[in-house]
Scaffold this motif. Sequence first.
Motif, PDB file in Angstrom:
ATOM      1  N   PRO A   1       4.901  17.263   7.354  1.00 41.23           N
ATOM      2  CA  PRO A   1       3.552  16.871   7.801  1.00 41.23           C
ATOM      3  C   PRO A   1       3.326  15.363   7.783  1.00 41.23           C
ATOM      4  CG  PRO A   1       3.421  18.816   6.417  1.00 41.23           C
ATOM      5  CD  PRO A   1       4.843  18.323   6.323  1.00 41.23           C
ATOM      6  N   GLY A   2       3.748  14.700   6.709  1.00 38.50           N
ATOM      7  CA  GLY A   2       3.580  13.253   6.631  1.00 38.50           C
ATOM      8  C   GLY A   2       4.442  12.520   7.633  1.00 38.50           C
ATOM      9  N   LEU A   3       5.664  13.027   7.859  1.00 41.40           N
ATOM     10  CA  LEU A   3       6.564  12.387   8.819  1.00 41.40           C
ATOM     11  C   LEU A   3       6.006  12.495  10.232  1.00 41.40           C
ATOM     12  CD1 LEU A   3       9.356  10.995   9.041  1.00 41.40           C
ATOM     13  CD2 LEU A   3      10.331  13.264   9.446  1.00 41.40           C
ATOM     14  N   LEU A   4       5.491  13.652  10.588  1.00 43.36           N
ATOM     15  CA  LEU A   4       4.890  13.816  11.913  1.00 43.36           C
ATOM     16  C   LEU A   4       3.680  12.898  12.073  1.00 43.36           C
ATOM     17  CD1 LEU A   4       5.139  17.694  12.145  1.00 43.36           C
ATOM     18  CD2 LEU A   4       6.194  16.095  13.752  1.00 43.36           C
ATOM     19  N   ALA A   5       2.851  12.819  11.047  1.00 46.46           N
ATOM     20  CA  ALA A   5       1.656  11.971  11.134  1.00 46.46           C
ATOM     21  C   ALA A   5       2.032  10.491  11.276  1.00 46.46           C
ATOM     22  CB  ALA A   5       0.781  12.181   9.899  1.00 46.46           C
ATOM     23  N   ALA A   6       3.029  10.041  10.501  1.00 46.44           N
ATOM     24  CA  ALA A   6       3.403   8.621  10.525  1.00 46.44           C
ATOM     25  C   ALA A   6       4.031   8.231  11.857  1.00 46.44           C
ATOM     26  CB  ALA A   6       4.371   8.325   9.381  1.00 46.44           C
ATOM     27  N   THR A   7       4.893   9.085  12.401  1.00 46.11           N
ATOM     28  CA  THR A   7       5.538   8.755  13.681  1.00 46.11           C
ATOM     29  C   THR A   7       4.533   8.835  14.828  1.00 46.11           C
ATOM     30  OG1 THR A   7       6.372  11.045  13.718  1.00 46.11           O
ATOM     31  CG2 THR A   7       7.905   9.322  13.031  1.00 46.11           C
ATOM     32  N   GLN A   8       3.633   9.815  14.794  1.00 40.71           N
ATOM     33  CA  GLN A   8       2.598   9.886  15.832  1.00 40.71           C
ATOM     34  C   GLN A   8       1.714   8.636  15.796  1.00 40.71           C
ATOM     35  OE1 GLN A   8       0.691  13.530  14.756  1.00 40.71           O
ATOM     36  NE2 GLN A   8       2.177  14.834  15.814  1.00 40.71           N
ATOM     37  N   ARG A   9       1.349   8.231  14.605  1.00 41.13           N
ATOM     38  CA  ARG A   9       0.477   7.064  14.456  1.00 41.13           C
ATOM     39  C   ARG A   9       1.180   5.807  14.967  1.00 41.13           C
ATOM     40  NH1 ARG A   9      -0.556   3.421  10.275  1.00 41.13           N
ATOM     41  NH2 ARG A   9      -2.726   2.721  10.143  1.00 41.13           N
ATOM     42  N   ALA A  10       2.458   5.678  14.665  1.00 42.85           N
ATOM     43  CA  ALA A  10       3.208   4.494  15.104  1.00 42.85           C
ATOM     44  C   ALA A  10       3.263   4.395  16.621  1.00 42.85           C
ATOM     45  CB  ALA A  10       4.616   4.529  14.513  1.00 42.85           C
TER      46      ALA A  10
ATOM     47  N   SER B   1      -6.164   3.384  13.479  1.00 43.90           N
ATOM     48  CA  SER B   1      -6.326   1.947  13.248  1.00 43.90           C
ATOM     49  C   SER B   1      -5.429   1.535  12.095  1.00 43.90           C
ATOM     50  CB  SER B   1      -7.792   1.619  12.942  1.00 43.90           C
ATOM     51  OG  SER B   1      -8.212   2.315  11.775  1.00 43.90           O
ATOM     52  N   GLY B   2      -5.387   0.247  11.838  1.00 44.69           N
ATOM     53  CA  GLY B   2      -4.590  -0.250  10.733  1.00 44.69           C
ATOM     54  C   GLY B   2      -3.205  -0.669  11.174  1.00 44.69           C
TER      55      GLY B   2
END
Length: 403
Positions: free
Chosen positions: A135-144, A100-101
């Motif tokens: 890790p942060g890059l994977l999380a941010a792109t997956q979330r997008a 969300s967000g």
Amino acid sequence: MADQQPTPGQRVERLRRAAGLSREQLAGLAGLSPTTIKFVENGRRSLTLRAAQQIAPHLGVRDLGDLFGPQVTLSLDGRPSHPAIGDVRRALTAWHISVSGEPESPDYLRGAVDSAWQTWHTSRHQRTEVSVILPGLLAATQRATRLHTGEDRRASLALLAQAHHLAQAYLAWHGDRELCWLTVDRGMAAALDADDPLAIAQSTWYAAHLLRAVGRGDEALERLQEARGLIEPQVADGGSEWAEMLADLHLCTALTRARTGDQGAWSDWDAARRVVEQALPAGFVGLRTRVSRPLVDVYAVMCAVDLGDPDEAQRRAHSLDPASIPSTERRGRHYVELARSADLEGAREATLHLLGLAESTSPETVRYSPAAQELAGRLAREAPAAIRAEAIQLESRIAVPEL
């Protein structure tokens, strides 16, 4: 002595002859160069676990002890690993059921991906520094990709594929194979979902490297040909990114052919050279791929080494200034290739010197390179007395610490 055990190379030669295979045929089946088979058999090169795994099925071998002998203990869990691999594995295998967000914009993510690739190419300790970012890059792109719609989602999917490509670069040489396959599959799935020809072609490029590494060179060549079919029609009017991708596909094809002993590798290498010279601006350097004229020359050296031609490798390297290679990681790998070339000629002092240059350029490139580790280990055991102490020191410096 009558009870002396045959060497691994002698075992390979005996089994190859029993199977009715020439060196060239075994090399082609296993995805290795004929020179590698020759040098393993005559004792000029050690039989590595990776090479043994590639040739065993084609020699009818089910137990690698048949190749190494009963006196050799094999550990399948001893592959050198990076300290942060657990963090990267968790990021790759995390499933966020609900999100969300407000997602990061594609422009922001593109800048983050480009910055991560810049770190990879400019840091001497690229794996350590990128492992902090991944890790942060994977999380941010997956979330997008979950939260965006329409064109923003397509753009985010292409960037997610790029994040997985960076993960594959990080995992190469030290990540477990299943994790490498996961990054390839995830990257390709994201690119196909984006329906972006450039993203699909680049995902194919990464998949081809893994296919080649596991002895599926013919399949890699087929996939690369399909990818070129996506890109070639767009090169004339599509801008530099299309020409950059086409050149990279030709370079990957050239290296894949060279590693099976196919002299046709030079045809694809020359095709890449023409694309760079004719379709890209002078001095062009790809941000993520580092495609450039110096990189084309680097591939020429790699192809010559894999084709078992040290004279050609040295001729190709003669006018290539390593300082012109626009990537610290690729510069370190270039020195390793030159060390391999020197090793083919039996020049132990030159091999040691070049490995030392590779280490000073990019310690992590040498630490996690199977070729560099194999050369360093053999030098420590077999180098002339005058340089053996230096060789032992080098092997100790680049050893992967116990985790």
